[in-house]
Design a protein around this motif. Structure first.
Motif, PDB file in Angstrom:
ATOM      1  N   ILE A 207       7.749   8.351   0.619  1.00 36.30           N
ATOM      2  CA  ILE A 207       7.529   6.954   1.008  1.00 36.30           C
ATOM      3  C   ILE A 207       6.530   6.284   0.058  1.00 36.30           C
ATOM      4  CG2 ILE A 207       6.628   5.453   2.843  1.00 36.30           C
ATOM      5  CD1 ILE A 207       7.686   7.625   4.835  1.00 36.30           C
ATOM      6  N   ALA A 208       5.449   6.996  -0.265  1.00 32.41           N
ATOM      7  CA  ALA A 208       4.434   6.445  -1.177  1.00 32.41           C
ATOM      8  C   ALA A 208       5.028   6.191  -2.559  1.00 32.41           C
ATOM      9  CB  ALA A 208       3.246   7.399  -1.275  1.00 32.41           C
ATOM     10  N   GLN A 209       5.847   7.118  -3.038  1.00 39.24           N
ATOM     11  CA  GLN A 209       6.444   6.942  -4.371  1.00 39.24           C
ATOM     12  C   GLN A 209       7.407   5.762  -4.392  1.00 39.24           C
ATOM     13  OE1 GLN A 209       7.885  10.369  -6.526  1.00 39.24           O
ATOM     14  NE2 GLN A 209       6.421  11.725  -5.566  1.00 39.24           N
ATOM     15  N   LEU A 210       8.153   5.571  -3.305  1.00 39.56           N
ATOM     16  CA  LEU A 210       9.071   4.432  -3.232  1.00 39.56           C
ATOM     17  C   LEU A 210       8.302   3.106  -3.264  1.00 39.56           C
ATOM     18  CD1 LEU A 210      11.482   5.820  -0.487  1.00 39.56           C
ATOM     19  CD2 LEU A 210      12.159   5.269  -2.842  1.00 39.56           C
ATOM     20  N   ALA A 211       7.225   3.031  -2.479  1.00 34.94           N
ATOM     21  CA  ALA A 211       6.460   1.781  -2.385  1.00 34.94           C
ATOM     22  C   ALA A 211       5.704   1.463  -3.678  1.00 34.94           C
ATOM     23  CB  ALA A 211       5.486   1.851  -1.217  1.00 34.94           C
ATOM     24  N   MET A 212       5.291   2.499  -4.392  1.00 36.90           N
ATOM     25  CA  MET A 212       4.450   2.295  -5.577  1.00 36.90           C
ATOM     26  C   MET A 212       5.238   2.391  -6.887  1.00 36.90           C
ATOM     27  SD  MET A 212       1.150   2.271  -4.337  1.00 36.90           S
ATOM     28  CE  MET A 212      -0.016   3.067  -5.431  1.00 36.90           C
ATOM     29  N   HIS A 213       6.553   2.560  -6.800  1.00 31.51           N
ATOM     30  CA  HIS A 213       7.375   2.855  -7.981  1.00 31.51           C
ATOM     31  C   HIS A 213       7.179   1.827  -9.099  1.00 31.51           C
ATOM     32  CE1 HIS A 213      10.592   4.606 -10.253  1.00 31.51           C
ATOM     33  NE2 HIS A 213      11.288   3.481 -10.255  1.00 31.51           N
ATOM     34  N   LYS A 214       6.821   2.363 -10.262  1.00 32.63           N
ATOM     35  CA  LYS A 214       6.662   1.576 -11.498  1.00 32.63           C
ATOM     36  C   LYS A 214       5.602   0.477 -11.407  1.00 32.63           C
ATOM     37  CE  LYS A 214      10.823   2.500 -14.087  1.00 32.63           C
ATOM     38  NZ  LYS A 214      12.099   2.017 -14.618  1.00 32.63           N
ATOM     39  N   GLN A 215       4.719   0.545 -10.439  1.00 31.89           N
ATOM     40  CA  GLN A 215       3.613  -0.419 -10.377  1.00 31.89           C
ATOM     41  C   GLN A 215       2.398   0.221 -11.057  1.00 31.89           C
ATOM     42  OE1 GLN A 215       3.313  -3.319  -7.296  1.00 31.89           O
ATOM     43  NE2 GLN A 215       4.338  -1.979  -5.844  1.00 31.89           N
ATOM     44  N   THR A 216       1.925  -0.374 -12.130  1.00 31.79           N
ATOM     45  CA  THR A 216       0.780   0.204 -12.843  1.00 31.79           C
ATOM     46  C   THR A 216      -0.511  -0.022 -12.082  1.00 31.79           C
ATOM     47  OG1 THR A 216       0.700  -1.820 -14.135  1.00 31.79           O
ATOM     48  CG2 THR A 216       1.791   0.073 -15.137  1.00 31.79           C
ATOM     49  N   SER A 217      -0.541  -1.071 -11.259  1.00 31.37           N
ATOM     50  CA  SER A 217      -1.679  -1.267 -10.361  1.00 31.37           C
ATOM     51  C   SER A 217      -1.202  -2.102  -9.178  1.00 31.37           C
ATOM     52  CB  SER A 217      -2.838  -1.969 -11.063  1.00 31.37           C
ATOM     53  OG  SER A 217      -2.500  -3.316 -11.337  1.00 31.37           O
ATOM     54  N   VAL A 218      -1.862  -1.922  -8.049  1.00 31.93           N
ATOM     55  CA  VAL A 218      -1.548  -2.737  -6.870  1.00 31.93           C
ATOM     56  C   VAL A 218      -2.846  -3.339  -6.351  1.00 31.93           C
ATOM     57  CG1 VAL A 218       0.481  -1.374  -6.193  1.00 31.93           C
ATOM     58  CG2 VAL A 218      -1.753  -0.780  -5.248  1.00 31.93           C
ATOM     59  N   ASN A 219      -2.743  -4.522  -5.745  1.00 34.17           N
ATOM     60  CA  ASN A 219      -3.974  -5.136  -5.235  1.00 34.17           C
ATOM     61  C   ASN A 219      -4.524  -4.322  -4.064  1.00 34.17           C
ATOM     62  OD1 ASN A 219      -2.025  -5.863  -3.338  1.00 34.17           O
ATOM     63  ND2 ASN A 219      -2.592  -8.023  -3.267  1.00 34.17           N
ATOM     64  N   LYS A 220      -3.624  -3.899  -3.166  1.00 31.48           N
ATOM     65  CA  LYS A 220      -4.039  -3.101  -2.006  1.00 31.48           C
ATOM     66  C   LYS A 220      -2.795  -2.547  -1.341  1.00 31.48           C
ATOM     67  CE  LYS A 220      -4.806  -7.709  -0.404  1.00 31.48           C
ATOM     68  NZ  LYS A 220      -5.804  -8.739  -0.232  1.00 31.48           N
ATOM     69  N   ILE A 221      -3.007  -1.561  -0.511  1.00 32.47           N
ATOM     70  CA  ILE A 221      -1.899  -0.908   0.181  1.00 32.47           C
ATOM     71  C   ILE A 221      -2.123  -1.022   1.685  1.00 32.47           C
ATOM     72  CG2 ILE A 221      -2.981   1.388   0.009  1.00 32.47           C
ATOM     73  CD1 ILE A 221      -0.042   2.454  -0.377  1.00 32.47           C
ATOM     74  N   TYR A 222      -1.021  -1.180   2.436  1.00 31.87           N
ATOM     75  CA  TYR A 222      -1.120  -1.545   3.852  1.00 31.87           C
ATOM     76  C   TYR A 222      -0.109  -0.755   4.686  1.00 31.87           C
ATOM     77  CZ  TYR A 222      -0.227  -4.645   7.938  1.00 31.87           C
ATOM     78  OH  TYR A 222      -0.020  -5.156   9.195  1.00 31.87           O
ATOM     79  N   ASP A 223      -0.544  -0.321   5.864  1.00 35.77           N
ATOM     80  CA  ASP A 223       0.346   0.323   6.837  1.00 35.77           C
ATOM     81  C   ASP A 223       0.156  -0.358   8.190  1.00 35.77           C
ATOM     82  OD1 ASP A 223       1.743   1.924   8.608  1.00 35.77           O
ATOM     83  OD2 ASP A 223       1.025   3.829   7.790  1.00 35.77           O
ATOM     84  N   PRO A 224       1.169  -1.096   8.662  1.00 34.06           N
ATOM     85  CA  PRO A 224       1.034  -1.830   9.929  1.00 34.06           C
ATOM     86  C   PRO A 224       1.064  -0.949  11.177  1.00 34.06           C
ATOM     87  CG  PRO A 224       3.204  -2.189   8.973  1.00 34.06           C
ATOM     88  CD  PRO A 224       2.429  -1.402   7.970  1.00 34.06           C
ATOM     89  N   ALA A 225       1.418   0.328  11.022  1.00 36.32           N
ATOM     90  CA  ALA A 225       1.380   1.279  12.146  1.00 36.32           C
ATOM     91  C   ALA A 225       0.766   2.563  11.599  1.00 36.32           C
ATOM     92  CB  ALA A 225       2.790   1.526  12.695  1.00 36.32           C
ATOM     93  N   ALA A 226      -0.541   2.520  11.373  1.00 38.48           N
ATOM     94  CA  ALA A 226      -1.213   3.466  10.472  1.00 38.48           C
ATOM     95  C   ALA A 226      -1.309   4.900  10.983  1.00 38.48           C
ATOM     96  CB  ALA A 226      -2.609   2.945  10.137  1.00 38.48           C
ATOM     97  N   GLY A 227      -1.194   5.121  12.303  1.00 34.56           N
ATOM     98  CA  GLY A 227      -1.365   6.481  12.808  1.00 34.56           C
ATOM     99  C   GLY A 227      -2.704   7.039  12.376  1.00 34.56           C
ATOM    100  N   SER A 228      -2.714   8.277  11.889  1.00 36.94           N
ATOM    101  CA  SER A 228      -3.973   8.887  11.455  1.00 36.94           C
ATOM    102  C   SER A 228      -4.269   8.620   9.982  1.00 36.94           C
ATOM    103  CB  SER A 228      -3.948  10.396  11.714  1.00 36.94           C
ATOM    104  OG  SER A 228      -2.823  10.971  11.076  1.00 36.94           O
ATOM    105  N   GLY A 229      -3.516   7.714   9.373  1.00 34.55           N
ATOM    106  CA  GLY A 229      -3.798   7.315   7.991  1.00 34.55           C
ATOM    107  C   GLY A 229      -3.134   8.157   6.936  1.00 34.55           C
ATOM    108  N   SER A 230      -2.279   9.096   7.351  1.00 37.59           N
ATOM    109  CA  SER A 230      -1.714  10.059   6.399  1.00 37.59           C
ATOM    110  C   SER A 230      -0.841   9.399   5.330  1.00 37.59           C
ATOM    111  CB  SER A 230      -0.915  11.139   7.131  1.00 37.59           C
ATOM    112  OG  SER A 230       0.080  10.574   7.958  1.00 37.59           O
ATOM    113  N   LEU A 231      -0.115   8.343   5.707  1.00 35.01           N
ATOM    114  CA  LEU A 231       0.745   7.662   4.733  1.00 35.01           C
ATOM    115  C   LEU A 231      -0.085   6.928   3.676  1.00 35.01           C
ATOM    116  CD1 LEU A 231       3.793   6.036   6.567  1.00 35.01           C
ATOM    117  CD2 LEU A 231       3.845   7.367   4.468  1.00 35.01           C
TER     118      LEU A 231
END
Length: 517
Positions: A207-231
């Motif tokens: 999931i992380a690789q799909l969301a970050m694919h080919k992005q050299t930098s991101v402003n921030k990362i967000y999980d709207p249903a974060a659980g224990s933060g593992s994602l």
């Protein structure tokens, strides 16, 4: 000992401690004490290392509390987010735990003091309530104070005995890994509820690789249903070389899990000013409206939960849901999470969301939302995964990848249902499986029985059905039959049967002739 051997030995040891000290208490109920103690030890050693600043002549744990000046305390809280006096450090409390007759009340006072130290500082909301679930007066620990203290001392001594080495270097990873290992084991043993707060690391990695694919930098990362933060943390682990400029954001509805997520951030050495985890119902009380948009969104929201939906007439005007013109059904909030994520997504970013398969083919409001998503070219890819990859459910779920910067109007479908390795209780994705998925995701190539990029008109003509099986033909695993060879074998068999019958008739005739003589 290699780092992987060290990690495996540490994990065996910590799980043995977790089971030994809990006694007759249910592991799920007892998890707060083991996880909380691990966290207490981590922040103690982390804080002491900060104060000592690499000076071997200073041992913070041996200093008297009286040497701490207001300026030292103020500077420390501004940097670390909290303050711990030498006498409050884990090492000093654990040392005398077996003989301390007021251990449970001492611990409660220390935890309260650590939380209170952040009052009035920018870190207040990140520290407040962190130890709320570590109830030292709970009857789960025992019926008498003596029983409670005995069990608390056992947990402290057990965690004190874990070999993490020096605090610098891999030590930080070992703490974080130990915490994740414990959480995953508790989740695996918790049945259905386990999957609600922990996404297995192998799926998180995809999931992380799909969301970050080919992005050299991101402003921030967000999980709207974060659980224990593992994602969120998997993104950090996989993309340390990338710059996540403004940090990690997440919202979680369950109070205990919200605390676990904040602890998890600290344990992975993410400072208070680099994360923001909020408590609340994302669908009806969303946070971070002022922080959006986000370049990367990862999420494994609860499957098909009920929500207020159309019973709240204001929601259809909510900027997250209004563009679709319809709300997700009250009995199935899945698409409400999807639309929420889409509205928080930046124009250059991606969202990778784990979804229940039914939302991709059912009619009604869900079909209308799919039409909105496809007509506006937001659906990059739908991936079907193998069954039994998650805790608490055996279903084969899908991953929906959303993007707002697609250059093609095609929708990609990937059938990864055959990519898994069978383990004792759950299937897992190996690194090779993840690479296969990411390679075809990147290339958008058509591969028989694996992936297909489907033109907009075909999806529209198919009533906006987004089920992978509608577009990627499954491999026929049945045995191939050679008809010519089968006919030849049948011919031989029939000839043999005919000959047998003739032989039998001859024998019968001979027997009957003998009897008549």
């Amino acid at each position: 000992m290699t780092s992987s051997q060290q990690r495996a030995a540490l994990q065996r040891q910590i799980w043995a401690i977790a089971n030994d000290v809990r006694g007759a208490v249910d592991g799920w109920d007892f998890k707060q004490y083991v996880l909380g103690t691990l966290f207490y030890r981590f922040i103690s050693e982390n804080f002491a290392a900060y104060i000592e600043g690499g000076d071997d002549s200073v041992n913070y744990a041996e200093l008297p509390d009286s040497v701490i000046t207001p300026d030292i305390k103020d500077d420390a809280i501004k940097t670390k987010g909290y303050f711990i006096y030498p006498s409050q450090l884990f090492v000093n409390v654990a040392k005398n735990a077996n003989t301390n007759e007021s251990l449970n009340t001492d611990l409660a006072a220390i935890f309260a003091a650590i939380e209170a130290s952040a009052s009035g500082y920018p870190s207040e909301q990140d520290i407040k309530g962190l130890f709320a679930d570590f109830d030292t007066t709970s009857n789960r620990l025992g019926n008498t104070v003596k029983d409670k203290n005995k069990r608390l001392a056992d947990v402290l001594k057990g965690v004190a005995g874990l070999e993490f080495g020096d605090f610098e270097g891999s030590h930080i990873d070992l703490f974080g890994d130990a915490y994740e290992f414990l959480i995953s084991n508790y989740a695996a043993n918790a049945g259905k509820s386990g999957g609600e707060f922990f996404t297995p690391q192998h799926v998180s990695k995809l999931i992380a690789q799909l969301a970050m694919h080919k992005q050299t930098s991101v402003n921030k990362i967000y999980d709207p249903a974060a659980g224990s933060g593992s994602l969120l943390l998997q993104a950090k682990k996989h993309f340390d070389a990338h710059i996540i400029e403004e940090g990690f954001f997440g919202q979680e509805i369950n109070h205990t899990t919200f605390n676990l997520a904040r602890m998890n951030m600290f344990l992975h050495n993410i400072n208070y000013d680099k994360f923001n985890i909020q408590l609340g119902n994302t669908l009806i009380d969303p946070h971070f409206g002022d922080d959006k948009p986000f370049d990367a969104i990862v999420s494994n929201p609860p499957y098909s939960v009920k929500w207020i939906g159309a019973d709240d007439p204001t929601l259809i005007n909510d900027e997250r849901f209004a563009p679709a013109g319809v709300l997700a059904p009250k009995s199935k909030a899945d698409f409400a999470f999807v639309l929420h994520a889409l509205s928080y997504l930046s124009s250059k970013g991606r969202a990778a969301i784990v979804c229940f398969p039914g939302i991709f083919y059912r009619g009604g409001a869900e079909q209308k939302i799919r039409k909105y998503l496809v007509d506006n070219n937001f659906v990059e890819t739908v991936i079907s995964l193998a069954p039994n990859l998650f805790f608490g459910t055996t279903i084969a779920v899908n991953i929906l990848v959303l993007a707002k910067n697609k250059t093609s109007t095609d929708t990609q479908f990937i059938d990864a249902s055959g990519l898994f390795k069978k383990e004792t209780n759950n299937n897992i994705l190996t690194d090779e499986h993840i690479k296969q998925i990411m390679d075809v995701f990147d290339s958008k190539a058509n591969v028989d029985h694996l992936a297909r990029s489907v033109p907009f008109d075909e999806v529209a003509a198919n009533d906006y059905n987004l089920s992978v099986s509608s577009y990627v033909e499954a491999k026929d695993t049945r045995e191939v039959v050679d008809i010519a060879q089968l006919n030849a074998e049948l011919k031989t068999t029939v000839a043999r049967i005919t000959q047998l019958r003739q032989d039998i008739d001859a024998i019968v005739e001979e027997i009957e002739g003998t009897e008549h003589e």
